[in-house]
Scaffold this active site. Structure first.
Site, PDB file in Angstrom:
ATOM      1  N   LYS B  74       0.858  -1.183   0.000  1.00 35.01           N
ATOM      2  CA  LYS B  74       0.000   0.000   0.000  1.00 35.01           C
ATOM      3  C   LYS B  74       0.897   1.237   0.000  1.00 35.01           C
ATOM      4  O   LYS B  74       1.954   1.244   0.659  1.00 35.01           O
ATOM      5  CB  LYS B  74      -0.895  -0.013   1.242  1.00 35.01           C
ATOM      6  CG  LYS B  74      -1.963   1.073   1.277  1.00 35.01           C
ATOM      7  CD  LYS B  74      -2.883   0.907   2.481  1.00 35.01           C
ATOM      8  CE  LYS B  74      -3.976   1.957   2.557  1.00 35.01           C
ATOM      9  NZ  LYS B  74      -4.894   1.743   3.695  1.00 35.01           N
ATOM     10  N   SER B 149      -9.680   1.770   2.597  1.00 39.72           N
ATOM     11  CA  SER B 149      -8.782   2.526   1.761  1.00 39.72           C
ATOM     12  C   SER B 149      -7.719   1.672   1.067  1.00 39.72           C
ATOM     13  O   SER B 149      -7.088   2.147   0.133  1.00 39.72           O
ATOM     14  CB  SER B 149      -8.068   3.579   2.599  1.00 39.72           C
ATOM     15  OG  SER B 149      -7.265   2.963   3.592  1.00 39.72           O
ATOM     16  N   SER B 173      -9.972  -0.587   6.838  1.00 39.43           N
ATOM     17  CA  SER B 173      -9.375  -0.384   5.511  1.00 39.43           C
ATOM     18  C   SER B 173      -8.674  -1.603   4.922  1.00 39.43           C
ATOM     19  O   SER B 173      -8.286  -1.575   3.752  1.00 39.43           O
ATOM     20  CB  SER B 173      -8.395   0.782   5.545  1.00 39.43           C
ATOM     21  OG  SER B 173      -9.088   1.995   5.512  1.00 39.43           O
TER      22      SER B 173
END
Lengths: 99, 473, 471
Positions: B74, B149, B173
């Site tokens: 990420k 996210s 997330s």
């Protein structure tokens, strides 16, 4: 309904170093008021005898030994600087001293 | 290809790491333009590392349990010299001079980061649509969001670009995009994985965790990145738990609570899937009871004060002085304002504003202070539940993947998609999302298993039962 | 201070701690390095970095707390949020409602007890150099920032509003500095900024509630502190007597102009949005640590002052001379000299005046100090010579013998001295006849001329003896 005002939103933007257009100011005031309305459920609770939890784990005191370790080289530090001069970070003039 | 198979074959010399990485790079090249999964692909770095792994195998060394496994990171995880933007314009072009502990541990286990995955800006969002680099599409149904996210990491695994990816979970997330993409996602106990090198959103809530297709892969990855780190004061003192050794423990005799508040208001298919998961656990020998923990309903409101408050402080440093974007102006304050105004997107600004307000003079006690007390109330409620049962069961998200753009204009609707995942972050507990069932349009759904702090071994064994049950169903 | 007014002063003192590394990272804590060479992701506040607390900094904070009779208590860290380019994270990690030390006091030699409200840990900021423009106002000005100092451990010591005069403010700061040096926590160097003093000053009619206060910054020496407080109190009194009001504000002391001026008006309370630092755990100093620190603490200035006073017996010295000796850490010198039979007044004077504020003892050791004073007492060194030698020894160290030999200071023979005295008398017949007639105070006149002629090598008492034989 939350009592959040447009002026308060403008003041908060100032604290947060953000500039909002009039249109954004209106939109944000409405959107933030909506979230704060939800939070009013919390305000209604009587929690006067409840201790706050700022952190989910209690690990006790965590310390490191006072030992020097290598930092970053100055070139690496300044490589990402938007502006540098004389081995230092350059910024436009500062108005007013530190609080 | 499964991460464990890749690692076994690479370690045995039957597969070259370079080939494994090239497969990943090819898969990325095939679909990245369509899906917008990776915001940066580190081709040269990945291939060079893969070549090193192959040389080590040739010398008879063991590069580790993830030897040659391509992984996605990420874009809020620092890797030395590799761009890290957090999905924000304000960090465009920034290359950190250091690596996150979790990234170092992946490298130490032989894994090969192939690039940085798209995310909601500073992890603020539930759909990966707030990224400054455009939305990511759900590989299962490209007109839908992948969740967020960590939507880029989920999409990377779902599109078979990489077998595992790291995400971060502040209010769901990792778990919510895992559910929406049909994957396993783990939100570890707070402190199990070092946060050093994870760009902070809300420091008391953030945790790094894995996304993978199977429980075994996710558990293996978590074992690698977990364990004490002296660079994170909030890191748990113990070494990583043995998870792989508990995958087959089953749930016989386990007490499971199906939590009313973790399914209420969800789509009927979501409720049905969660009930089916309860049945699967019963069938495997668990004793399942229905429980209510009404305090969990307070989670969303508390979260949307605490997380923005911490974020407003964590994101102050993006001021145009030391790194990232600078928009010039006459004096330093005007420069700060111009930079932040141009550099942050609307959702980030909204949360900074909300958090600044919640902490400001006159409102602290009413909002932030009260939210911290609610946090105590929720932790105590969880503790009472865990006196009755070992593990909690609920839905991960209230709906299947929704259409791109459906909730962009309505922040509150977007925030509600985290309603089932948030309580675990507030308590610092562990949770795992496992694919189970299908939504109204046939898209994957996920169910969530929750346990107290340090319950990962039990959670992965229960998750493995659901994984097997799903295959039978 | 004008009649009918009372000044109320509280001081906030920041001191850097003498640790090897910074408060939350392993970068070196050292003054004077090349800019931005003692920095890492943590003290630069790079995204993703996290603080880890330095154990030694905690020990030194505890030492300060114990020395100031504070309660050492379980504490927490907070974030103080405000934007400033010196501050890498745009918040400062400090302590707020639960400081590590609270509720102590410092006794001054004038008998005043100043309460210590708190002494808490926090991190220092970086340093900006402000560069002027091309001459036109606001043109091309910019600042350059060096983060070497960012994250250096500080203890902030906040006094109660117990100080009542500029002299007392100075006395408090000097005594506090001596305490900090005695704990080993600080080098107390105000000129290098390792100890920084801000003064809160207000005035009132005695017995009335506290007046509006102003905070004065940029006090780089004890002398500046005293002058600035005096100026500020006068300014406020003049304002009030003219029917004006004091505005709450921060004021800047200009040492050259000798006045304070408005820096920032506090129209509203600063909104720092303090909240618990989520990246740090609680700080609860263990009993073992507190015991260890307590055991390692040497005697504090007050204790040393009492010991020296006892040795002096009847008050031989004024409070100021005694303060200078104690605060300069010179009491060991004076005690050794007195124990060797040297006159206490001489020992105090030489220690205070030659080794006091100006330079300290430097490389001078106790035996050399005692030896120089013994020679002076025996008339084998003149007062001027003794002072010169003490200065040499403080700079360069070594033995008294070597330092005296290096200067070529040998006692003058009585023949040589007699010849000089005779010459001086011959050159000043008028003064001589008045002296002979009984004007004793003219002895100083002749001593002065003899000293000048001998470049200070003559012994004053010997000169008087020569004068008497000729009178």
């Amino acid at each position: 309904m939350s009592d959040l005002t447009r002026d308060e939103v403008a003041h908060v933007a100032h604290l947060a170093r953000l500039r909002l257009s009039d249109e954004e100011l209106d939109r944000f005031t409405g959107q933030l008021a909506q979230v704060l309305d939800h939070a009013n459920d919390l305000r209604a609770l009587d929690l006067s005898n409840v201790a706050p939890t700022a952190h989910p784990v209690d690990l006790g005191t965590v310390l490191r030994r006072d030992e020097v370790s290598a930092g970053l080289g100055r070139d690496a530090v300044l490589a990402s600087a938007p502006a540098a001069e004389d081995g230092r970070f350059a910024v436009p003039r500062v108005l007013g001293d530190e609080p | 290809m499964n991460a464990l198979e890749i690692a076994a074959d690479v370690r045995a010399g039957e597969l070259s790491a370079v080939a494994a990485v090239d497969d990943a790079l090819e898969a990325i090249a095939r679909r990245n333009e369509e899906l917008n999964v990776f915001v940066h692909v580190d081709r040269e770095g990945a291939r060079a590392r893969a070549a090193e792994i192959d040389e080590r195998v040739a010398r008879g060394e063991d590069p580790g349990p993830l030897a040659g496994v391509p992984v996605g990171l990420k874009d809020n995880l620092c890797q030395t010299g590799v761009p890290t933007t957090c999905g924000s314009r304000i960090l465009a072009g920034w290359r950190p001079p250091y690596s996150a502990t979790a990234v170092e541990r992946l490298l130490g286990a032989g894994a090969i980061p192939v690039g940085k995955t798209n995310m909601d800006e500073f992890a603020m969002g539930s759909s990966t649509e707030t990224s400054a680099y455009g939305p990511t599409r759900n590989p299962v149904a490209p007109d839908r969001v992948p969740g967020g996210s960590s939507g880029g990491s989920a999409a990377a695994v779902a599109a078979a670009m990489v077998p595992v990816a790291l995400g971060s979970d502040t209010g769901g997330s990792i778990r919510q995009p895992a559910a929406l993409c049909g994957l396993v996602g783990i939100k570890p106990t707070y402190g199990l994985v070092s946060r050093y090198g994870l760009v902070a959103f809300a420091s008391s809530l953030d945790q790094i965790g894995p996304l993978a297709r199977t429980v075994a892969e996710a558990a293996t990855c978590l074992e690698v990145i977990a364990g004490h780190d002296p660079r994170d004061s909030t890191s748990l003192p113990e070494p990583a738990p043995d998870l792989r050794g508990h995958l087959d423990d089953g749930v016989a005799g386990r007490r499971v609570g199906l939590i009313r508040e973790l399914v209420e208001g969800a789509d009927p298919e979501v409720v049905a899937a969660t009930r089916a998961a309860a049945d699967a656990l019963s069938a495997a020998g668990a004793r399942v009871i229905e429980l209510s923990i009404p305090e969990l309903r307070l989670g969303l409101s508390a979260y949307y004060l605490i997380a923005p408050a911490e974020a407003s402080s964590n994101l102050a440093r993006y001021d145009g002085v030391r790194y990232g974007l600078r928009v010039d102006a006459d004096d330093v304050t005007a420069m700060n304002v111009a930079t932040r105004t141009a550099g942050f997107g609307a959702e980030v600004k909204r949360r900074i504003m909300l958090g600044t307000y919640a902490l400001s003079a006159g409102y602290y006690d009413a909002y932030y202070g009260q939210a911290l007390k609610v946090r105590t109330v929720m932790i105590e409620a969880f503790a009472r539940a865990y006196e009755q049962v070992d593990t909690l069961l609920g839905a991960t998200a209230p709906t299947e993947a929704f259409a791109l753009g459906a909730k962009v204009a309505d922040p509150m609707a977007m925030y509600l998609s985290d309603v089932f995942t948030i309580p675990t972050n507030l308590s610092g507990h562990a949770a795992i999302s496992v694919p189970f069932g299908r939504g109204a349009t046939g898209l994957p759904l996920g169910v969530q298993l929750l346990g107290p702090a340090r319950s990962e071994t039990r959670l992965v064994s229960a998750a493995a039962v659901l994984e097997a049950g799903r295959e039978e169903a | 201070m004008r009649d009918g007014w009372e000044m109320v002063i509280g001081l906030e003192v920041h001191t850097e701690l003498l640790t090897a590394s910074k408060l939350f990272c392993g970068c070196a804590n050292a003054f004077g390095a090349e800019p931005n060479t003692q920095v890492c992701p943590v003290c630069l506040g790079l995204p993703g970095s996290l603080p880890v607390l330095n154990e030694r900094a905690v020990e030194l904070a505890v030492a300060i707390g114990l020395a100031l009779h504070c309660t050492v208590a379980p504490s927490t860290f907070h974030r103080k949020n405000y934007f400033y380019p010196d501050m890498p994270k745009d918040f400062q990690i400090s302590q707020y409602d639960l400081p590590i030390n609270a509720g102590g006091y410092l006794d001054l030699s004038d008998g005043t007890r100043v309460t210590i409200e708190r002494a808490h840990l926090e991190e220092d900021t970086g340093k900006s150099t402000h560069l002027g423009g091309t001459g036109r106002l606001h043109d091309a000005e910019r600042s350059l920032v060096d983060y070497n100092r960012a994250g250096v451990p500080l203890v902030e010591i906040v006094s109660g509003p117990d100080i009542r005069s500029p002299e007392q403010a100075r006395r408090y700061a000097a005594e506090l500095r001596a305490v900090l040096v005695a704990t080993g926590a600080s080098d107390g160097r105000m000129e290098e900024g390792s100890m920084r003093v801000d003064a809160n000053v207000s005035v009132r009619r005695p017995g009335e509630p506290l007046g509006t206060r102003c905070e004065i910054k940029n006090l780089n020496s004890l002398r500046s502190l005293q002058r600035a407080v005096a100026y500020e109190a006068d300014r406020q009194v003049a304002l009030l007597e003219d029917g004006g009001r004091v505005r709450q504000e921060t004021r800047h002391w200009d040492d050259g102009l000798g006045q304070t001026s408005t820096m920032r008006v506090k129209e509203e309370a600063e909104d720092y949005r303090y909240f618990r630092e989520p990246d740090l755990t609680e700080l609860v100093p263990s009993e073992a640590m507190v015991a260890r620190v307590r055991a390692a603490l040497g005697p504090m200035p007050a204790e040393r002052r009492a010991a020296l006073t006892a040795l002096l017996g009847d008050a031989e010295a004024t409070g100021d001379v005694l303060d200078t000796v104690i605060q300069g850490g010179l009491d060991a010198f004076v005690r050794a000299a007195i124990e060797e039979g040297i006159d206490a007044g001489l020992a105090l004077a030489r220690a205070a005046n030659e080794l006091g504020d100006a330079q300290g003892a430097g490389r001078l050791d106790v035996p050399a100090f005692v030896e120089v004073l013994a020679r002076e007492s025996a008339g084998r060194l003149s007062a001027t010579q003794a002072k010169t030698v003490l200065g040499d020894l403080a700079r360069a160290g070594g033995t008294a013998d070597d330092a005296i030999a290096a200067r070529g200071f040998v006692p003058m023979s009585s023949e040589a001295l007699g010849a000089v005295v005779a010459t001086v008398i011959g050159e000043h017949p008028g003064e001589w006849s008045r002296y002979v007639a009984g004007e004793d105070k003219l002895a100083q006149f002749f001593i002065g001329h003899v000293m000048k002629a001998t470049h200070g090598q003559a012994n004053g008492q010997a000169v008087v003896a020569e004068l008497e034989t000729r009178r």
